[in-house]
Design a protein around this motif. Structure first.
Motif, PDB file in Angstrom:
ATOM      1  N   GLY A  21      93.686 -20.885  18.465  1.00  0.00           N
ATOM      2  CA  GLY A  21      94.279 -22.137  18.041  1.00  0.00           C
ATOM      3  C   GLY A  21      93.277 -23.034  17.344  1.00  0.00           C
ATOM      4  N   SER A  22      92.044 -23.012  17.785  1.00  0.00           N
ATOM      5  CA  SER A  22      90.920 -23.689  17.147  1.00  0.00           C
ATOM      6  C   SER A  22      89.655 -23.011  17.660  1.00  0.00           C
ATOM      7  N   ALA A  23      88.533 -23.342  17.038  1.00  0.00           N
ATOM      8  CA  ALA A  23      87.279 -22.673  17.386  1.00  0.00           C
ATOM      9  C   ALA A  23      86.884 -22.940  18.835  1.00  0.00           C
ATOM     10  N   VAL A  24      86.444 -21.901  19.524  1.00  0.00           N
ATOM     11  CA  VAL A  24      85.949 -22.030  20.893  1.00  0.00           C
ATOM     12  C   VAL A  24      84.474 -22.414  20.836  1.00  0.00           C
ATOM     13  N   PRO A  25      84.089 -23.582  21.353  1.00  0.00           N
ATOM     14  CA  PRO A  25      82.666 -23.942  21.333  1.00  0.00           C
ATOM     15  C   PRO A  25      81.836 -22.896  22.075  1.00  0.00           C
ATOM     16  N   PRO A  26      80.746 -22.431  21.479  1.00  0.00           N
ATOM     17  CA  PRO A  26      79.918 -21.427  22.161  1.00  0.00           C
ATOM     18  C   PRO A  26      79.503 -21.840  23.561  1.00  0.00           C
ATOM     19  N   ALA A  27      79.198 -23.116  23.749  1.00  0.00           N
ATOM     20  CA  ALA A  27      78.771 -23.573  25.076  1.00  0.00           C
ATOM     21  C   ALA A  27      79.874 -23.382  26.101  1.00  0.00           C
ATOM     22  N   LEU A  28      81.127 -23.549  25.694  1.00  0.00           N
ATOM     23  CA  LEU A  28      82.248 -23.365  26.621  1.00  0.00           C
ATOM     24  C   LEU A  28      82.375 -21.900  27.018  1.00  0.00           C
ATOM     25  N   SER A  29      82.285 -21.015  26.040  1.00  0.00           N
ATOM     26  CA  SER A  29      82.366 -19.584  26.335  1.00  0.00           C
ATOM     27  C   SER A  29      81.250 -19.151  27.279  1.00  0.00           C
ATOM     28  N   GLU A  30      80.044 -19.643  27.029  1.00  0.00           N
ATOM     29  CA  GLU A  30      78.910 -19.261  27.872  1.00  0.00           C
ATOM     30  C   GLU A  30      79.021 -19.854  29.271  1.00  0.00           C
ATOM     31  N   THR A  31      79.691 -21.001  29.406  1.00  0.00           N
ATOM     32  CA  THR A  31      79.950 -21.566  30.731  1.00  0.00           C
ATOM     33  C   THR A  31      80.780 -20.605  31.565  1.00  0.00           C
ATOM     34  N   TYR A  32      81.810 -20.019  30.975  1.00  0.00           N
ATOM     35  CA  TYR A  32      82.647 -19.053  31.681  1.00  0.00           C
ATOM     36  C   TYR A  32      81.869 -17.786  32.007  1.00  0.00           C
ATOM     37  N   LEU A  33      81.051 -17.336  31.076  1.00  0.00           N
ATOM     38  CA  LEU A  33      80.251 -16.131  31.331  1.00  0.00           C
ATOM     39  C   LEU A  33      79.328 -16.352  32.528  1.00  0.00           C
ATOM     40  N   ALA A  34      78.709 -17.520  32.610  1.00  0.00           N
ATOM     41  CA  ALA A  34      77.802 -17.814  33.719  1.00  0.00           C
ATOM     42  C   ALA A  34      78.551 -17.972  35.036  1.00  0.00           C
TER      43      ALA A  34
ATOM     44  N   ILE B   1      81.895 -16.873  35.939  1.00  0.00           N
ATOM     45  CA  ILE B   1      82.737 -15.781  36.449  1.00  0.00           C
ATOM     46  C   ILE B   1      82.407 -14.431  35.839  1.00  0.00           C
ATOM     47  N   GLY B   2      81.381 -14.393  34.970  1.00  0.00           N
ATOM     48  CA  GLY B   2      80.961 -13.119  34.390  1.00  0.00           C
ATOM     49  C   GLY B   2      81.786 -12.663  33.203  1.00  0.00           C
ATOM     50  N   VAL B   3      82.686 -13.506  32.715  1.00  0.00           N
ATOM     51  CA  VAL B   3      83.555 -13.156  31.585  1.00  0.00           C
ATOM     52  C   VAL B   3      83.533 -14.307  30.589  1.00  0.00           C
ATOM     53  N   PRO B   4      83.123 -14.060  29.330  1.00  0.00           N
ATOM     54  CA  PRO B   4      83.162 -15.135  28.339  1.00  0.00           C
ATOM     55  C   PRO B   4      84.580 -15.353  27.835  1.00  0.00           C
ATOM     56  N   ILE B   5      84.787 -16.448  27.142  1.00  0.00           N
ATOM     57  CA  ILE B   5      86.039 -16.634  26.411  1.00  0.00           C
ATOM     58  C   ILE B   5      85.881 -15.926  25.068  1.00  0.00           C
ATOM     59  N   THR B   6      86.751 -15.008  24.784  1.00  0.00           N
ATOM     60  CA  THR B   6      86.669 -14.250  23.535  1.00  0.00           C
ATOM     61  C   THR B   6      87.442 -14.979  22.449  1.00  0.00           C
ATOM     62  N   HIS B   7      86.747 -15.191  21.343  1.00  0.00           N
ATOM     63  CA  HIS B   7      87.360 -15.824  20.188  1.00  0.00           C
ATOM     64  C   HIS B   7      88.485 -14.968  19.629  1.00  0.00           C
ATOM     65  N   SER B   8      89.522 -15.611  19.138  1.00  0.00           N
ATOM     66  CA  SER B   8      90.452 -14.944  18.243  1.00  0.00           C
ATOM     67  C   SER B   8      90.710 -15.886  17.078  1.00  0.00           C
ATOM     68  N   TRP B   9      91.071 -15.295  15.957  1.00  0.00           N
ATOM     69  CA  TRP B   9      91.507 -16.120  14.837  1.00  0.00           C
ATOM     70  C   TRP B   9      92.892 -15.655  14.421  1.00  0.00           C
ATOM     71  N   GLY B  10      93.721 -16.616  14.114  1.00  0.00           N
ATOM     72  CA  GLY B  10      95.043 -16.289  13.622  1.00  0.00           C
ATOM     73  C   GLY B  10      95.766 -17.564  13.265  1.00  0.00           C
ATOM     74  N   MET B  11      97.018 -17.439  12.944  1.00  0.00           N
ATOM     75  CA  MET B  11      97.853 -18.579  12.610  1.00  0.00           C
ATOM     76  C   MET B  11      99.297 -18.135  12.726  1.00  0.00           C
ATOM     77  N   THR B  12     100.196 -19.086  12.746  1.00  0.00           N
ATOM     78  CA  THR B  12     101.611 -18.745  12.870  1.00  0.00           C
ATOM     79  C   THR B  12     101.999 -17.687  11.848  1.00  0.00           C
ATOM     80  N   GLU B  13     101.454 -17.794  10.652  1.00  0.00           N
ATOM     81  CA  GLU B  13     101.780 -16.853   9.573  1.00  0.00           C
ATOM     82  C   GLU B  13     101.237 -15.449   9.811  1.00  0.00           C
ATOM     83  N   VAL B  14     100.372 -15.279  10.830  1.00  0.00           N
ATOM     84  CA  VAL B  14      99.757 -13.977  11.113  1.00  0.00           C
ATOM     85  C   VAL B  14     100.250 -13.450  12.463  1.00  0.00           C
TER      86      VAL B  14
END
Length: 547
Positions: free
Chosen positions: A312-325, A327-340
């Motif tokens: 939906g919007s860019a995942v801040p790297p710091a947020l993803s790394e917070t999850y990795l630290a 629970i051991g799982v980062p937030i994985t980025h995806s890119w897309g849009m309604t048209e995709v």
């Protein structure tokens, strides 16, 4: 047996021309995974067998209402089992599912219902007050069906209104094969309709086909990417009105995974308790939701989690790394849009990154990622349209093509949104490197031009978001008589934080060019959101303009 010689003419294969349809998802789940559970928060447990049975009754109920094939059937509802039945039963009977954003302003809501010419609207009882005041301005709607949601919201006395459970219980179940009804049908029949957010004009309709939906569904099953499988427990936190919940409900049913549907609440404690109690393995949400959950992660047992999807919007790297630290799982980025449909690109590290440094792996995870199979991406010069090199440095407009990418908008002129060779122009600026990794630079309309040089709001936001006290940040441009535009950072801090603008400026100084440093930090309790939970820069710009 005599064999014909090949003379260089094109030759058709001899395979069965069975169409790709949502009817297959329904009947596959019914036959193979009847025992698998669907949990709706606050409404108990059901199985795919029960959902399929209700869907068969829904098919004849729609017939009884006189809803014709091809008619648009709207949903105004949260994530629930009954909504899932509509996801299946509407397109499996050759009608078109139109899921409506429940947070739309009345102006946009009325526009899209009338533009789509919705024949019937299925609405959660608790959401009636949001849509019923518009009823006199929605002359196209013949029927209103109320979905029970545990609330006791008053229901208007109107002959056009009926109750979902009563409608279903009174209907005889469709006894045949939904797939057989499609055996000689065109897989390009319309299956779903979603409208864009309308940030630069009236919302635009994206009309999905059965074929595009099935192929997108298979893309979510691709191993090494999202890779939904039978052993998963899938939680679509992303609303089912938001581009079909990113395909997660269809993908889960195709794979035979269990489904957990959160209902109407996005309260962090509710979602985390649900993830822990149901042993959720895969979940998807926008970054603002993941941000809200982050402070309480360690208080819940999330050990079953294997994949968290952000979009939906860019995942801040710091947020993803917070999850990795945590629970051991980062937030994985995806890119897309309604048209995709909407997923086109999935992030994360690959085998070539196993020996990379920790810092390099963080940088890879910060990218949007590589395209899913069957999706093609390229970048083009904004002025000339010439394709640019995949060197990780050239910046151009992202364009996308593939079998689940829109080729036109519904009932509006689409020419400016597509290239002459049929690629979708996304309005995103990006780079693509030699390994095919896509990195968004900014939305074309969000770039800040200061003193003749470009500033990426996305990169500047990521730097600011890396401060531990920052919960949300959005960078916008403010007109400047000398430099034309200068960046202003709108920031929401953690409760009780005493962090100052000077501290934030010092924090990001080593990360960005000196002339990128915001002229002002505006502190807010919370940042405004769009109807799909994204940060609303339009609202922030309007506030800055009128301040």
């Amino acid at each position: 047996m005599r064999l014909e010689r090949f003379r260089g003419d094109a030759m058709d294969g001899l395979m069965q021309p069975r169409p790709l349809t949502i009817a297959h998802i329904l009947e596959r789940a019914e036959r193979l995974f009847a025992h698998k559970e669907i949990v709706t928060a606050g409404a108990g447990r059901s199985t795919y067998a029960e959902v399929a049975g209700n869907t068969r009754r829904l098919a004849t109920a729609l017939d009884s209402l006189g809803v014709l094939p091809g008619a648009r059937v709207a949903t105004f509802a949260s994530n629930s089992r009954r909504h899932l039945e509509l996801y299946l039963g509407v397109p499996a009977t050759k009608r078109v599912l139109h899921s409506i954003n429940i947070r739309l302003p009345a102006e946009h809501l009325e526009y899209i219902v009338n533009h789509a010419e919705d024949d019937v609207v299925f609405v959660d009882r608790g959401l009636l007050p949001r849509i019923w005041p518009s009823v006199d301005r929605l002359p196209v709607v013949r029927h209103w069906v109320v979905l029970p949601d545990g609330t006791d919201t008053p229901i208007p006395a109107d002959p056009r209104i009926s109750g979902y459970d009563e409608l279903i219980s009174a209907a005889e179940p469709f006894a045949g094969s939904f797939e057989d009804t499609f055996a000689l049908a065109d897989e390009n029949l319309a299956a779903g309709l979603c409208y864009t957010s309308g940030t630069t004009g009236p919302p635009k309709g994206v009309l999905y086909s059965h074929r595009s939906t099935i192929l997108h569904c298979l893309g979510t099953l691709a191993a090494g990417l999202i890779g939904l499988c039978e052993s998963d427990v899938v939680l679509p936190i992303v609303p089912m009105f938001h581009a079909n919940a990113w395909g997660l409900p269809y993908g889960a049913m195709m794979a035979g995974a269990a489904l957990v549907l959160p209902g109407a609440s996005a309260e962090p404690g509710h979602l985390l308790r649900l993830m822990a109690a149901e042993r959720v393995t895969v979940a998807g949400a926008v970054p603002t939701v993941w941000t809200s959950l982050a402070p309480e992660l360690r208080a819940h047992d999330l050990s079953a989690t294997r994949f968290l999807l952000g979009g939906g919007s860019a995942v801040p790297p710091a947020l993803s790394e917070t999850y990795l630290a945590a629970i051991g799982v980062p937030i994985t980025h995806s890119w897309g849009m309604t048209e995709v449909s909407p997923v086109g690109v999935i992030g994360g590290t690959r085998t070539q990154h196993r020996d990379a440094t920790a810092a390099d792996q963080v940088a890879v995870r910060a990218a949007q990622g590589q395209p899913l199979p069957l999706v093609n991406v390229r970048i083009a010069d904004v002025e000339t349209g010439e394709e640019l090199p995949r060197d990780g440095r050239a910046v151009g407009e992202l364009q996308v093509a593939g079998p689940w990418v829109a080729g036109a908008y519904f009932r509006v002129d689409s020419a400016e949104s597509f290239t002459e060779d049929g690629w979708l122009r996304t309005g995103d600026l990006a780079t693509i490197d030699a390994q095919g990794y896509l990195r968004l630079v900014d939305r074309m309309k969000d770039l800040i031009k200061s003193g003749g040089e470009w500033i990426s709001s996305v990169e500047l936001e990521a730097a600011i978001a890396s401060h531990p006290d920052v919960v949300e940040v959005a960078v916008i441009a403010r007109p400047d008589p000398r430099w034309m535009e200068r960046p202003v950072a709108c920031v929401a801090l953690r409760e009780g934080s005493a962090t100052t603008a000077d501290e934030l400026r010092r924090h990001i100084t080593p990360m960005v060019a000196k002339w990128w440093l915001p002229d002002e930090f505006v502190f807010m309790a919370t940042l405004p959101k769009t109807g799909t939970g994204k940060l609303s820069k339009i609202a922030l710009r309007e506030s800055a303009r009128t301040a």
